[in-house]
Motif scaffolding. Structure first.
Motif, PDB file in Angstrom:
ATOM      1  N   UNK A   1       0.865  -1.183   0.000  1.00  0.00           N
ATOM      2  CA  UNK A   1       0.000   0.000   0.000  1.00  0.00           C
ATOM      3  C   UNK A   1       0.898   1.229   0.000  1.00  0.00           C
ATOM      4  N   UNK A   2       0.634   2.153  -0.912  1.00  0.00           N
ATOM      5  CA  UNK A   2       1.383   3.415  -0.916  1.00  0.00           C
ATOM      6  C   UNK A   2       0.421   4.546  -0.556  1.00  0.00           C
TER       7      UNK A   2
ATOM      8  N   UNK B   1       6.664   1.701  -8.753  1.00  0.00           N
ATOM      9  CA  UNK B   1       6.832   2.662  -7.652  1.00  0.00           C
ATOM     10  C   UNK B   1       7.506   3.950  -8.128  1.00  0.00           C
ATOM     11  N   UNK B   2       7.977   3.953  -9.369  1.00  0.00           N
ATOM     12  CA  UNK B   2       8.420   5.220  -9.965  1.00  0.00           C
ATOM     13  C   UNK B   2       7.285   5.865 -10.747  1.00  0.00           C
ATOM     14  N   UNK B   3       6.547   5.031 -11.486  1.00  0.00           N
ATOM     15  CA  UNK B   3       5.475   5.564 -12.335  1.00  0.00           C
ATOM     16  C   UNK B   3       4.320   6.142 -11.515  1.00  0.00           C
ATOM     17  N   UNK B   4       3.957   5.438 -10.450  1.00  0.00           N
ATOM     18  CA  UNK B   4       2.741   5.809  -9.716  1.00  0.00           C
ATOM     19  C   UNK B   4       2.814   7.163  -9.012  1.00  0.00           C
ATOM     20  N   UNK B   5       3.784   7.411  -8.126  1.00  0.00           N
ATOM     21  CA  UNK B   5       3.749   8.693  -7.405  1.00  0.00           C
ATOM     22  C   UNK B   5       3.917   9.897  -8.321  1.00  0.00           C
ATOM     23  N   UNK B   6       4.766   9.780  -9.323  1.00  0.00           N
ATOM     24  CA  UNK B   6       4.949  10.932 -10.218  1.00  0.00           C
ATOM     25  C   UNK B   6       3.663  11.229 -10.978  1.00  0.00           C
ATOM     26  N   UNK B   7       2.948  10.176 -11.369  1.00  0.00           N
ATOM     27  CA  UNK B   7       1.720  10.388 -12.141  1.00  0.00           C
ATOM     28  C   UNK B   7       0.558  10.843 -11.265  1.00  0.00           C
TER      29      UNK B   7
ATOM     30  N   UNK C   1      -3.215   1.558 -12.908  1.00  0.00           N
ATOM     31  CA  UNK C   1      -2.650   1.499 -11.554  1.00  0.00           C
ATOM     32  C   UNK C   1      -3.290   2.557 -10.660  1.00  0.00           C
ATOM     33  N   UNK C   2      -4.438   3.104 -11.095  1.00  0.00           N
ATOM     34  CA  UNK C   2      -5.236   4.036 -10.273  1.00  0.00           C
ATOM     35  C   UNK C   2      -4.436   5.265  -9.847  1.00  0.00           C
ATOM     36  N   UNK C   3      -3.687   5.840 -10.801  1.00  0.00           N
ATOM     37  CA  UNK C   3      -2.910   7.027 -10.455  1.00  0.00           C
ATOM     38  C   UNK C   3      -3.744   8.284 -10.588  1.00  0.00           C
ATOM     39  N   UNK C   4      -4.777   8.227 -11.438  1.00  0.00           N
ATOM     40  CA  UNK C   4      -5.714   9.321 -11.688  1.00  0.00           C
ATOM     41  C   UNK C   4      -5.132  10.463 -12.509  1.00  0.00           C
ATOM     42  N   UNK C   5      -3.995  10.274 -13.133  1.00  0.00           N
ATOM     43  CA  UNK C   5      -3.451  11.324 -14.004  1.00  0.00           C
ATOM     44  C   UNK C   5      -4.436  11.667 -15.122  1.00  0.00           C
TER      45      UNK C   5
ATOM     46  N   UNK D   1       4.709  13.543  -6.981  1.00  0.00           N
ATOM     47  CA  UNK D   1       5.841  13.401  -6.064  1.00  0.00           C
ATOM     48  C   UNK D   1       6.842  12.399  -6.633  1.00  0.00           C
ATOM     49  N   UNK D   2       8.104  12.543  -6.194  1.00  0.00           N
ATOM     50  CA  UNK D   2       9.131  11.635  -6.717  1.00  0.00           C
ATOM     51  C   UNK D   2       8.975  10.238  -6.145  1.00  0.00           C
ATOM     52  N   UNK D   3       8.582  10.160  -4.873  1.00  0.00           N
ATOM     53  CA  UNK D   3       8.232   8.852  -4.311  1.00  0.00           C
ATOM     54  C   UNK D   3       7.139   9.051  -3.276  1.00  0.00           C
ATOM     55  N   UNK D   4       6.479   7.958  -2.913  1.00  0.00           N
ATOM     56  CA  UNK D   4       5.411   8.070  -1.936  1.00  0.00           C
ATOM     57  C   UNK D   4       5.988   8.284  -0.550  1.00  0.00           C
TER      58      UNK D   4
END
Lengths: 493, 257
Positions: free
Chosen positions: A242-243, A279-285, A335-339, A289-292
């Motif tokens: 979970x992030x 874990x790189x694609x998700x937080x940035x999108x 991946x449910x990033x919502x971008x 943020x660069x990481x969670x």
């Protein structure tokens, strides 16, 4: 007499196809009707416009920092495609690994089954309170309502989910469920609903966060059962991930005695290494943020440390049906990033509630009708101008515009009786594929000149569907001669 | 070069001046222009509304009309995008594999106007004169599907007398989207309202783009507002010269560069 072969259950890629998705995936209004109300709400449009443009800017900045973003995105797409092609094997491996580490795996064909399983598991602990980590899967199945119907109290611990829950509202964004509310509105909700809240509470974000924190801390320390979702599940080790940004999720994942995780079957990744990409694609999108700030992982149970009982509910709810659609399958890569929500001009103006489903925006416009069957969400594939901004930002390169067009065709082809629109489009297709008929039709369009009576634009009072255009835009009066006609007249054919 | 002009169904029927301008421009650059009379539509509207089976004979007609053409040019990013991304796909899906191959081959010779000028012919200065303050709206399909990039801007910057002003929020969709403008008329209007506010904020006399359909939408809205700003297709700006200025243009003072 030949033996009749019993019809086989429809299967795809080794998985039996489950019934269509139920739960919070359908609205009670069509998109255009639901959007009409939202479009009139100036406050909502201002809140959404401000929030989405802020996140858009942050995302663009941090994505621009990575020289290998295009390669990462391609790696994410390829990993997802490969995983989906052997989803059955990865899920079985996940089940083996979770079980080996002391967890219990449950399979739920649809929302109802998942809710029954979770309700039964909570009741077995003898407690009447549940704390929750923000999770789209449990929103999708309507778990809170199911648990409350069984007499259990459910507490959302994610700040935005808490705002929505206290306001007796529903989420309108995948990542920022309360995106439609501004600070002043949140202050009003807190002042009205949090017991013992400081009456001097202002709309300062820090003050609001502290009020929520005090309220939640008590729940965390008291809770004996937590329910979470999962961003990823690693098949080779049985690890759940979970992030999050606030740390409330980690409290839920570590403090209670029992942890129940509900996860869509598409969230599995084969190996631990695959997380490197996501874990790189998700937080940035998602949050720009660069990481969670918080990335929590756990596998099974460890005596004396954290929850002593762990259950994993694997949810289908229409997903195997989506998997069987060769064009639409890509929607499961999400991946449910919502971008896509944050760049969508339709979402920005019509808001998340207009989509009727817990999945709003471009991905919702493809995922919801695929999970429920297109006939149950027939207006959603049309809730897009096909501008393509969603495809551009998607970190796993889901071609949303193409899936939208594909679903429109599925909808049209599934109609049993031809609609007026179908008759018109079929007629037009016949005309457009015969040059002689086409030129006749073009000449007929000049009848508009009679209606216009010399004015450069046609009058506003035209019948539907043209009235949909002329309500806000002038339609030009057709010219005396088409281009091709004049060219042939001057140059010969 | 011998160039076959695909006028597109919308331009041919409603704004023939755009096709006329495209032909004039190409001829001025020394090319022979032919207009296959059998042409009608690329099929995009059918595909995008869900009538992909019905689009197949339209694609067949298009392929037939342009068979043998050396290069095909259209003043429309979205129609060219449909030719590149949809025609072969709908034919293949319908089991028309030969047609799919022909459509694919034809797509390889089909160009959007600004791409043809800049990327194929290598021209950015087409000798145009257009003494107006102009803002450019990059239409979604030109921008994202066709990736025309800076080509239209390079062309506009080389036009004498033209003052190019940047459009805020340029990359946001204007809200046209074919039948979207009718099926979701309210959302489409909300998107158009913001686009028009951005256009009017530039104080440009003219909003231009490479798609007649988006311009019909934006122009239809501006006309309803009785706003002074007009929409003019990129082809018409590029076709304008000092020798051939319309009376409308001579009466207006040239904006200082």
């Amino acid at each position: 007499m030949t033996a009749t072969v019993p019809p086989k259950a429809p299967t795809f890629l080794g998985l039996p196809t489950a019934p269509r998705g139920v739960g919070h995936l359908r609205g009670d209004q069509s998109f255009p009707d639901a959007a009409r109300g939202a479009l009139r709400d100036g406050q909502l449009r201002a809140n959404l416009g401000h929030a989405t443009s802020t996140i858009r800017g942050k995302r663009a900045k941090v994505v621009g920092e990575l020289p290998d973003w295009a390669q990462l995105r391609e790696a994410g797409r390829a990993l997802k495609a490969a995983t989906m092609a052997r989803l059955d094997e990865h899920l079985e491996e996940l089940e083996r690994q979770v079980t080996a580490r002391g967890g219990v795996v449950h399979w739920a064909r649809d929302a109802n089954e998942a809710n029954e399983i979770v309700t039964r598991l909570v009741q077995a602990t003898g407690t009447s309170e549940v704390v929750k980590v923000k999770s789209m899967a449990t929103q999708e199945i309507g778990l809170n309502e199911a648990l409350e119907a069984a007499g259990l109290d459910v507490f959302e611990t994610d700040l935005a989910e808490l705002i929505v829950q206290l306001g007796e509202d529903s989420p309108s964004h995948i990542l920022v469920p309360a995106i439609h509310k501004n600070r002043a509105e949140i202050r009003e909700i807190f002042a009205r609903t949090i017991p013992g809240v400081d009456p001097e509470l202002t709309d300062d974000p820090r003050q609001l966060a502290m009020a929520a924190r005090t309220h939640l801390r008590e729940r965390f320390l008291r809770a004996r059962v937590a329910v979470s979702g999962a961003n990823f599940a690693v098949a080779e080790t049985g690890t759940l991930t979970v992030v999050e940004s606030e740390g409330n999720g980690r409290m839920c994942l570590t403090l209670p005695e029992t942890l129940i995780t509900v996860m869509g079957i598409e969230k599995v990744v084969p190996t631990w290494r695959d997380l490197e990409v996501f874990l790189q694609l998700l937080p940035r999108s998602s949050t720009g943020e660069r990481m969670n700030p918080y990335t929590s992982t756990w596998a099974g149970v460890t005596p004396g440390d954290g929850p002593q009982e762990f259950h994993l509910v694997l949810l289908d709810n229409g997903r195997t049906g989506v998997l069987a659609d060769e064009v639409g399958r890509e929607a499961l890569h999400c991946i449910r990033c919502s971008a896509c929500l944050n760049v969508c001009p339709v979402y920005e103006r019509a808001g998340g509630h207009s989509y009727g489903s817990v999945y709003p925006g471009p991905i919702g416009a493809v995922l919801s009708p695929m999970l429920t069957g297109v006939e149950d969400n027939a207006s959603l594939p049309y809730a897009s101008s096909l501008c393509g901004a969603c495809y551009d930002v998607c970190p796993v390169a889901i071609d949303i515009p193409s899936i939208l067009v594909h679903l429109r065709a599925e909808h049209v082809e599934a109609q049993e009786r031809p609609t007026a629109e179908a008759v018109a489009f079929r007629g037009l297709a016949r005309v457009m594929s015969h040059p002689r008929l086409w030129h006749l039709a073009q000449r007929a369009s000049r009848l508009g000149r009679l209606i216009a009576r010399g004015r450069p634009t046609l009058p506003n009072a035209l019948p539907p569907p043209i009235s949909g255009w002329t309500r806000s835009r002038d339609l030009p009066t057709p010219p005396k001669e088409t281009f091709v006609e004049s060219w042939v007249r001057e140059h010969g054919s | 070069m011998k160039v076959a002009l695909f006028a597109t169904c919308l331009v041919d029927t409603l704004t023939p001046s755009v096709a006329r301008a495209t032909a004039t421009l190409l001829q001025r650059l020394g090319h022979e222009v032919v207009v296959p009379p059998g042409q009608s539509c690329c099929g995009q509207m059918h595909v995008n509304t869900g009538y992909r089976r019905e689009a197949v004979p339209i694609v067949a007609n298009h392929v037939r009309a342009f068979a043998g053409a050396e290069a095909i040019v259209a003043p429309s990013g979205s129609c060219v995008a449909s030719i590149h991304h949809q025609q072969a796909a709908v034919a293949r899906r319908a089991g028309e594999h030969r047609l799919a191959e022909e459509a694919e081959e034809l797509a390889g010779r089909t160009y959007e106007l600004s791409q043809f000028l800049v990327d194929v012919l290598g021209v950015t200065d087409v000798g145009a004169y257009y003494p107006h303050r102009v803002t450019y709206h990059p239409t979604c399909h030109s921008l994202r599907l066709l990736k025309v990039g800076e080509a239209p801007l390079h062309l506009l910057r080389a036009v004498r007398g033209l003052e190019l002003v940047e459009l805020p929020g340029a990359e946001q969709c204007c809200g046209f989207g074919g039948t979207f403008a009718v099926k979701n008329a309210d959302t489409s209007t909300a998107m158009l309202t913001d686009k028009m506010a951005n256009v009017l904020g530039t104080h440009a006399e003219v909003c231009t783009a490479g798609d007649a359909s988006c311009l019909m939408h934006i122009g239809g809205g501006l006309s309803r507002l009785r706003a002074g700003t007009r929409t003019v297709h990129l082809a018409e700006i590029l076709a304008s010269t000092e020798e051939a200025v319309t009376p409308d243009q001579t009466t207006k003072p040239a904006v200082s560069a």
